[in-house]
Design a protein around this motif. Sequence first.
Motif, PDB file in Angstrom:
ATOM      1  N   LEU A   1     125.268  17.741 147.882  1.00 21.25           N
ATOM      2  CA  LEU A   1     124.382  17.106 148.546  1.00 21.25           C
ATOM      3  C   LEU A   1     122.994  18.260 148.768  1.00 21.25           C
ATOM      4  CD1 LEU A   1     123.794  14.684 150.495  1.00 21.25           C
ATOM      5  CD2 LEU A   1     124.700  16.203 152.486  1.00 21.25           C
ATOM      6  N   ARG A   2     121.687  17.732 148.381  1.00 21.33           N
ATOM      7  CA  ARG A   2     120.674  18.885 148.360  1.00 21.33           C
ATOM      8  C   ARG A   2     119.456  18.275 148.159  1.00 21.33           C
ATOM      9  NH1 ARG A   2     122.554  17.148 143.562  1.00 21.33           N
ATOM     10  NH2 ARG A   2     121.456  17.290 141.801  1.00 21.33           N
ATOM     11  N   GLU A   3     118.322  19.028 148.760  1.00 22.92           N
ATOM     12  CA  GLU A   3     116.922  18.400 148.666  1.00 22.92           C
ATOM     13  C   GLU A   3     116.351  18.668 147.183  1.00 22.92           C
ATOM     14  OE1 GLU A   3     114.170  21.673 150.420  1.00 22.92           O
ATOM     15  OE2 GLU A   3     115.336  20.580 151.773  1.00 22.92           O
ATOM     16  N   GLY A   4     115.228  18.009 147.055  1.00 21.24           N
ATOM     17  CA  GLY A   4     114.636  18.392 145.791  1.00 21.24           C
ATOM     18  C   GLY A   4     114.323  19.667 145.297  1.00 21.24           C
ATOM     19  N   VAL A   5     114.340  20.121 144.073  1.00 18.57           N
ATOM     20  CA  VAL A   5     113.944  21.329 143.708  1.00 18.57           C
ATOM     21  C   VAL A   5     112.473  21.735 144.243  1.00 18.57           C
ATOM     22  CG1 VAL A   5     113.635  22.947 141.647  1.00 18.57           C
ATOM     23  CG2 VAL A   5     115.307  21.274 141.555  1.00 18.57           C
TER      24      VAL A   5
ATOM     25  N   ILE B   1     119.146  18.278 155.756  1.00 20.41           N
ATOM     26  CA  ILE B   1     120.703  18.432 155.031  1.00 20.41           C
ATOM     27  C   ILE B   1     122.102  18.496 156.187  1.00 20.41           C
ATOM     28  CG2 ILE B   1     122.186  19.446 153.464  1.00 20.41           C
ATOM     29  CD1 ILE B   1     119.918  17.740 152.075  1.00 20.41           C
ATOM     30  N   ALA B   2     121.360  18.885 157.192  1.00 18.95           N
ATOM     31  CA  ALA B   2     122.701  19.180 158.245  1.00 18.95           C
ATOM     32  C   ALA B   2     122.761  18.034 158.571  1.00 18.95           C
ATOM     33  CB  ALA B   2     122.052  20.373 159.149  1.00 18.95           C
ATOM     34  N   ALA B   3     121.769  17.385 159.190  1.00 20.42           N
ATOM     35  CA  ALA B   3     122.058  16.219 159.824  1.00 20.42           C
ATOM     36  C   ALA B   3     122.622  14.819 158.974  1.00 20.42           C
ATOM     37  CB  ALA B   3     120.805  15.369 160.372  1.00 20.42           C
ATOM     38  N   ILE B   4     121.927  14.862 157.717  1.00 24.49           N
ATOM     39  CA  ILE B   4     122.731  13.884 156.775  1.00 24.49           C
ATOM     40  C   ILE B   4     124.105  14.236 156.339  1.00 24.49           C
ATOM     41  CG2 ILE B   4     122.681  13.330 154.324  1.00 24.49           C
ATOM     42  CD1 ILE B   4     119.432  13.795 154.601  1.00 24.49           C
ATOM     43  N   SER B   5     124.569  15.598 156.259  1.00 27.90           N
ATOM     44  CA  SER B   5     126.054  15.825 156.151  1.00 27.90           C
ATOM     45  C   SER B   5     126.659  15.358 157.320  1.00 27.90           C
ATOM     46  CB  SER B   5     126.055  17.396 156.053  1.00 27.90           C
ATOM     47  OG  SER B   5     125.586  17.774 154.737  1.00 27.90           O
ATOM     48  N   ALA B   6     126.232  15.592 158.435  1.00 25.88           N
ATOM     49  CA  ALA B   6     127.096  15.160 159.641  1.00 25.88           C
ATOM     50  C   ALA B   6     127.245  13.834 159.761  1.00 25.88           C
ATOM     51  CB  ALA B   6     126.323  15.746 160.942  1.00 25.88           C
TER      52      ALA B   6
ATOM     53  N   ALA C   1     129.803  22.104 150.560  1.00 29.52           N
ATOM     54  CA  ALA C   1     128.948  22.660 149.645  1.00 29.52           C
ATOM     55  C   ALA C   1     129.566  23.787 148.828  1.00 29.52           C
ATOM     56  CB  ALA C   1     127.980  23.121 150.400  1.00 29.52           C
ATOM     57  N   GLY C   2     129.197  23.600 147.411  1.00 32.75           N
ATOM     58  CA  GLY C   2     129.674  24.470 146.549  1.00 32.75           C
ATOM     59  C   GLY C   2     130.825  24.094 145.607  1.00 32.75           C
ATOM     60  N   ASP C   3     131.293  23.004 146.153  1.00 32.41           N
ATOM     61  CA  ASP C   3     132.222  22.339 145.487  1.00 32.41           C
ATOM     62  C   ASP C   3     131.622  20.749 144.999  1.00 32.41           C
ATOM     63  OD1 ASP C   3     134.573  21.537 144.104  1.00 32.41           O
ATOM     64  OD2 ASP C   3     135.937  21.665 145.546  1.00 32.41           O
ATOM     65  N   TYR C   4     132.466  20.115 144.199  1.00 28.48           N
ATOM     66  CA  TYR C   4     131.858  18.700 143.908  1.00 28.48           C
ATOM     67  C   TYR C   4     133.151  17.848 143.616  1.00 28.48           C
ATOM     68  CZ  TYR C   4     132.209  20.324 139.051  1.00 28.48           C
ATOM     69  OH  TYR C   4     132.817  20.838 138.033  1.00 28.48           O
ATOM     70  N   PRO C   5     133.079  16.751 143.633  1.00 25.15           N
ATOM     71  CA  PRO C   5     134.580  15.874 143.394  1.00 25.15           C
ATOM     72  C   PRO C   5     134.153  15.113 142.036  1.00 25.15           C
ATOM     73  CG  PRO C   5     132.609  14.448 144.574  1.00 25.15           C
ATOM     74  CD  PRO C   5     132.016  15.933 144.728  1.00 25.15           C
TER      75      PRO C   5
END
Length: 336
Positions: A297-301, A258-263, A276-280
């Motif tokens: 942005l998150r991985e599967g449950v 997730i960190a690499a994808i976010s970057a 994270a914690g907000d949404y558009p």
Amino acid sequence: MSQSFDIAVIGATGTVGETIVQILQERDFPVGQLHLLASAESAGSSVPWRGKNVRVREVDAFDFSTVQIAFFAASAAVTRSYSSRATAAGCAVIDLSGGLPVEQAPNLVPEVNGDVLQGLSQPCQVACPSSSAAALALVLGPLRGLLEIQRVSVTACLAVSSQGREGVTELARQTAELLNMRPLEPKVFDRQMAFNLLAQVGAPDAQGHVPLEKRLVSELRELLSLPLIKVGVSCIQVPVFFGDSLSVSVQTTSAVDIAAISAALDAADGIDLVDAGDYPTPVGDAVGQDAVYVGRLREGVDDACELNFWVTSDNVRKGAALNAVQVAELLIKDVS
């Protein structure tokens, strides 16, 4: 002085056509003469341009040899009727209707596959994909080096402006009728749209898929140059005037970072990654803006190889009109 280009906009009285004219002005595109064209029913009206009103003329009588670029923002039938005439007259065609086969007019999102133009003969014909495909390709494009994508599942929540000005007018009319406790008679949609969700957008084929779903699948594969990825799509109509939203799940071959994808998304052109914690949302963030907004942005449950996220963007401005103008900017890059 840099070179100027004479431009035609077909479908100039529609929501996308009017927005193309607006963005050409905002981005200071080097327009010489602007020709606004539409059907006989819409000819005679006017559209604002550089402090004055330009009269809309009938497309059938237009001489395409007088322009270098034509934006086709009307129906697919109009594109098929006039695009060949335009190209034969030496005019490049940018189609927003989905009316041309990909072999004739490849789909282009400049931030994703802008190099497609290099192999085309001039004057070229290129297409802008559906707004949902453009937004999703813009998000997945920067991730191709990080993820080996096996499958993409999308629920596309489409604004009523995907049906043109008629869809916007219909939602407004239905809303007013219901709020004033008057009887509702659906016209553009086959049932109540206001305060409701419709499970399909358009008429399904024998397998239950609507044309827009099949179009999104083929366009996404083309834009990402990933012809073998599995894509599942459900398009639903939502009571929002402007702004498409996508709920997306991506299945990969290895655990997502997730960190690499976010970057990667944070560094990508045309994307606004929400913390994270907000949404558009379409109304609060995307409408009238030039970015595609990504959140949640998150991985599967219970699957580390699953990436989930939320996307929203202005379907008329970003997904259609701005993409078309950016394509035109690429076309003139080496000659202006």
